[in-house]
Design a protein around this motif. Structure first.
Motif, PDB file in Angstrom:
ATOM      1  N   ILE A  64     -18.164  10.670   6.351  1.00  0.00           N
ATOM      2  CA  ILE A  64     -18.553  11.072   7.718  1.00  0.00           C
ATOM      3  C   ILE A  64     -19.946  10.593   8.111  1.00  0.00           C
ATOM      4  O   ILE A  64     -20.431  10.933   9.187  1.00  0.00           O
ATOM      5  CB  ILE A  64     -18.489  12.604   7.879  1.00  0.00           C
ATOM      6  CG1 ILE A  64     -19.362  13.306   6.835  1.00  0.00           C
ATOM      7  CG2 ILE A  64     -17.042  13.082   7.816  1.00  0.00           C
ATOM      8  CD1 ILE A  64     -19.557  14.785   7.107  1.00  0.00           C
ATOM      9  N   ILE A  65     -20.589   9.808   7.231  1.00  0.00           N
ATOM     10  CA  ILE A  65     -21.896   9.246   7.585  1.00  0.00           C
ATOM     11  C   ILE A  65     -21.680   7.800   8.022  1.00  0.00           C
ATOM     12  O   ILE A  65     -20.941   7.051   7.377  1.00  0.00           O
ATOM     13  CB  ILE A  65     -22.879   9.280   6.400  1.00  0.00           C
ATOM     14  CG1 ILE A  65     -22.927  10.677   5.786  1.00  0.00           C
ATOM     15  CG2 ILE A  65     -24.269   8.852   6.860  1.00  0.00           C
ATOM     16  CD1 ILE A  65     -23.754  10.726   4.500  1.00  0.00           C
ATOM     17  N   CYS A 124     -20.601   9.557   0.332  1.00  0.00           N
ATOM     18  CA  CYS A 124     -20.124  10.783   0.998  1.00  0.00           C
ATOM     19  C   CYS A 124     -18.622  10.929   0.756  1.00  0.00           C
ATOM     20  O   CYS A 124     -17.842  10.052   1.132  1.00  0.00           O
ATOM     21  CB  CYS A 124     -20.419  10.716   2.492  1.00  0.00           C
ATOM     22  SG  CYS A 124     -19.694  12.116   3.391  1.00  0.00           S
ATOM     23  N   PRO A 125     -18.199  12.022   0.133  1.00  0.00           N
ATOM     24  CA  PRO A 125     -16.791  12.156  -0.251  1.00  0.00           C
ATOM     25  C   PRO A 125     -15.831  12.267   0.924  1.00  0.00           C
ATOM     26  O   PRO A 125     -14.633  12.042   0.759  1.00  0.00           O
ATOM     27  CB  PRO A 125     -16.769  13.422  -1.112  1.00  0.00           C
ATOM     28  CG  PRO A 125     -17.982  14.177  -0.711  1.00  0.00           C
ATOM     29  CD  PRO A 125     -19.007  13.163  -0.323  1.00  0.00           C
ATOM     30  N   VAL A 126     -16.341  12.622   2.098  1.00  0.00           N
ATOM     31  CA  VAL A 126     -15.453  12.727   3.261  1.00  0.00           C
ATOM     32  C   VAL A 126     -15.749  11.638   4.302  1.00  0.00           C
ATOM     33  O   VAL A 126     -15.233  11.677   5.420  1.00  0.00           O
ATOM     34  CB  VAL A 126     -15.524  14.144   3.887  1.00  0.00           C
ATOM     35  CG1 VAL A 126     -14.769  15.133   2.999  1.00  0.00           C
ATOM     36  CG2 VAL A 126     -16.952  14.614   4.094  1.00  0.00           C
ATOM     37  N   ALA A 153     -25.121  18.960   6.352  1.00  0.00           N
ATOM     38  CA  ALA A 153     -26.121  17.897   6.338  1.00  0.00           C
ATOM     39  C   ALA A 153     -26.577  17.573   7.757  1.00  0.00           C
ATOM     40  O   ALA A 153     -25.808  17.668   8.723  1.00  0.00           O
ATOM     41  CB  ALA A 153     -25.533  16.650   5.680  1.00  0.00           C
ATOM     42  N   CYS A 161     -18.519  18.120   7.439  1.00  0.00           N
ATOM     43  CA  CYS A 161     -19.358  18.106   6.236  1.00  0.00           C
ATOM     44  C   CYS A 161     -18.938  19.231   5.292  1.00  0.00           C
ATOM     45  O   CYS A 161     -18.774  20.377   5.703  1.00  0.00           O
ATOM     46  CB  CYS A 161     -20.817  18.279   6.648  1.00  0.00           C
ATOM     47  SG  CYS A 161     -21.958  18.393   5.252  1.00  0.00           S
ATOM     48  N   ILE A 162     -18.792  18.878   4.000  1.00  0.00           N
ATOM     49  CA  ILE A 162     -18.408  19.889   3.011  1.00  0.00           C
ATOM     50  C   ILE A 162     -19.626  20.364   2.209  1.00  0.00           C
ATOM     51  O   ILE A 162     -19.482  21.080   1.215  1.00  0.00           O
ATOM     52  CB  ILE A 162     -17.304  19.371   2.058  1.00  0.00           C
ATOM     53  CG1 ILE A 162     -17.760  18.113   1.301  1.00  0.00           C
ATOM     54  CG2 ILE A 162     -16.022  19.093   2.838  1.00  0.00           C
ATOM     55  CD1 ILE A 162     -16.812  17.684   0.190  1.00  0.00           C
ATOM     56  N   ALA A 163     -20.808  19.954   2.659  1.00  0.00           N
ATOM     57  CA  ALA A 163     -22.071  20.500   2.135  1.00  0.00           C
ATOM     58  C   ALA A 163     -22.242  20.359   0.624  1.00  0.00           C
ATOM     59  O   ALA A 163     -22.730  21.267  -0.035  1.00  0.00           O
ATOM     60  CB  ALA A 163     -22.220  21.969   2.563  1.00  0.00           C
ATOM     61  N   ASP A 164     -21.865  19.214   0.092  1.00  0.00           N
ATOM     62  CA  ASP A 164     -22.047  19.015  -1.346  1.00  0.00           C
ATOM     63  C   ASP A 164     -23.409  18.393  -1.679  1.00  0.00           C
ATOM     64  O   ASP A 164     -23.732  18.211  -2.847  1.00  0.00           O
ATOM     65  CB  ASP A 164     -20.920  18.152  -1.921  1.00  0.00           C
ATOM     66  CG  ASP A 164     -20.911  16.765  -1.327  1.00  0.00           C
ATOM     67  OD1 ASP A 164     -21.739  16.485  -0.432  1.00  0.00           O
ATOM     68  OD2 ASP A 164     -20.073  15.955  -1.760  1.00  0.00           O
ATOM     69  N   MET A 165     -24.157  18.045  -0.647  1.00  0.00           N
ATOM     70  CA  MET A 165     -25.538  17.553  -0.800  1.00  0.00           C
ATOM     71  C   MET A 165     -25.653  16.177  -1.452  1.00  0.00           C
ATOM     72  O   MET A 165     -26.733  15.801  -1.905  1.00  0.00           O
ATOM     73  CB  MET A 165     -26.397  18.552  -1.578  1.00  0.00           C
ATOM     74  CG  MET A 165     -26.553  19.872  -0.857  1.00  0.00           C
ATOM     75  SD  MET A 165     -27.629  21.022  -1.714  1.00  0.00           S
ATOM     76  CE  MET A 165     -29.226  20.238  -1.547  1.00  0.00           C
ATOM     77  N   VAL A 166     -24.579  15.438  -1.520  1.00  0.00           N
ATOM     78  CA  VAL A 166     -24.645  14.098  -2.119  1.00  0.00           C
ATOM     79  C   VAL A 166     -25.624  13.215  -1.332  1.00  0.00           C
ATOM     80  O   VAL A 166     -26.455  12.511  -1.906  1.00  0.00           O
ATOM     81  CB  VAL A 166     -23.241  13.459  -2.169  1.00  0.00           C
ATOM     82  CG1 VAL A 166     -23.334  11.975  -2.467  1.00  0.00           C
ATOM     83  CG2 VAL A 166     -22.400  14.151  -3.224  1.00  0.00           C
ATOM     84  N   CYS A 167     -25.536  13.240  -0.018  1.00  0.00           N
ATOM     85  CA  CYS A 167     -26.419  12.396   0.804  1.00  0.00           C
ATOM     86  C   CYS A 167     -27.881  12.777   0.609  1.00  0.00           C
ATOM     87  O   CYS A 167     -28.759  11.907   0.546  1.00  0.00           O
ATOM     88  CB  CYS A 167     -26.025  12.480   2.274  1.00  0.00           C
ATOM     89  SG  CYS A 167     -25.981  14.149   2.944  1.00  0.00           S
ATOM     90  N   ILE A 205     -23.915  11.475  11.703  1.00  0.00           N
ATOM     91  CA  ILE A 205     -23.058  12.255  10.803  1.00  0.00           C
ATOM     92  C   ILE A 205     -22.058  13.047  11.653  1.00  0.00           C
ATOM     93  O   ILE A 205     -22.456  13.702  12.616  1.00  0.00           O
ATOM     94  CB  ILE A 205     -23.887  13.275   9.986  1.00  0.00           C
ATOM     95  CG1 ILE A 205     -25.103  12.631   9.328  1.00  0.00           C
ATOM     96  CG2 ILE A 205     -23.014  13.966   8.943  1.00  0.00           C
ATOM     97  CD1 ILE A 205     -26.101  13.645   8.748  1.00  0.00           C
TER      98      ILE A 205
END
Ligand code: SF4
Length: 81
Positions: A75-76, A71-73, A38, A15-21, A10
Motif C-alpha cells: 500500500i506504499i 510492505c506486506p499489503v 503508518a 495498513c496492518i500496522a506491522d511497522m515494516v516501513c 500510503i
C-alpha cells in the motif's frame, strides 16, 4: 535548481500496522498515535492535515523503495517528481 523530490503516499485504510516501513525507513515513515497506522513524517507532508502523502528528497529514495517492496499489503507508492 530545484532539489529533486519524490512523492510518497500510503493507502492508510489498509495498513496492518506491522511497522515494516518504519523499521526500514524511519526518516520518512512513522506510526500514528491516533489510529496506530503508518503515516508520512510531518516534515514531509504536502498538506499538514493529510498524513498519507508527502514530498521527500530524492536522496531518501532507496529507503522509500525498500519500504515499498517490503510492505506486506503493498500500500506504499512513490513516483519521482
Ligand atoms: S509496511 Fe505497510 S502495512 Fe506495514 S506499517 Fe507500513 S504501510 Fe502499514
Amino acid at each position: 535548481m530545484t532539489e529533486a523530490k519524490i512523492r510518497v503516499w500510503i493507502d492508510r485504510e489498509q495498513c496492518i500496522a506491522d511497522m515494516v516501513c518504519v523499521s526500514l525507513c524511519p526518516d520518512v515513515f512513522e506510526m500514528s498515535e491516533e489510529d496506530g497506522k503508518a503515516q508520512i513524517a510531518a516534515k514531509w507532508r504536502v498538506d499538514s492535515n493529510n498524513p498519507a502523502e508527502g514530498l521527500v528528497p530524492a536522496e531518501l529514495k532507496d529507503c522509500v523503495s525498500a519500504a515499498v517492496e517490503a510492505c506486506p499489503v503493498s500500500i506504499i507508492h512513490f513516483e519521482e517528481k
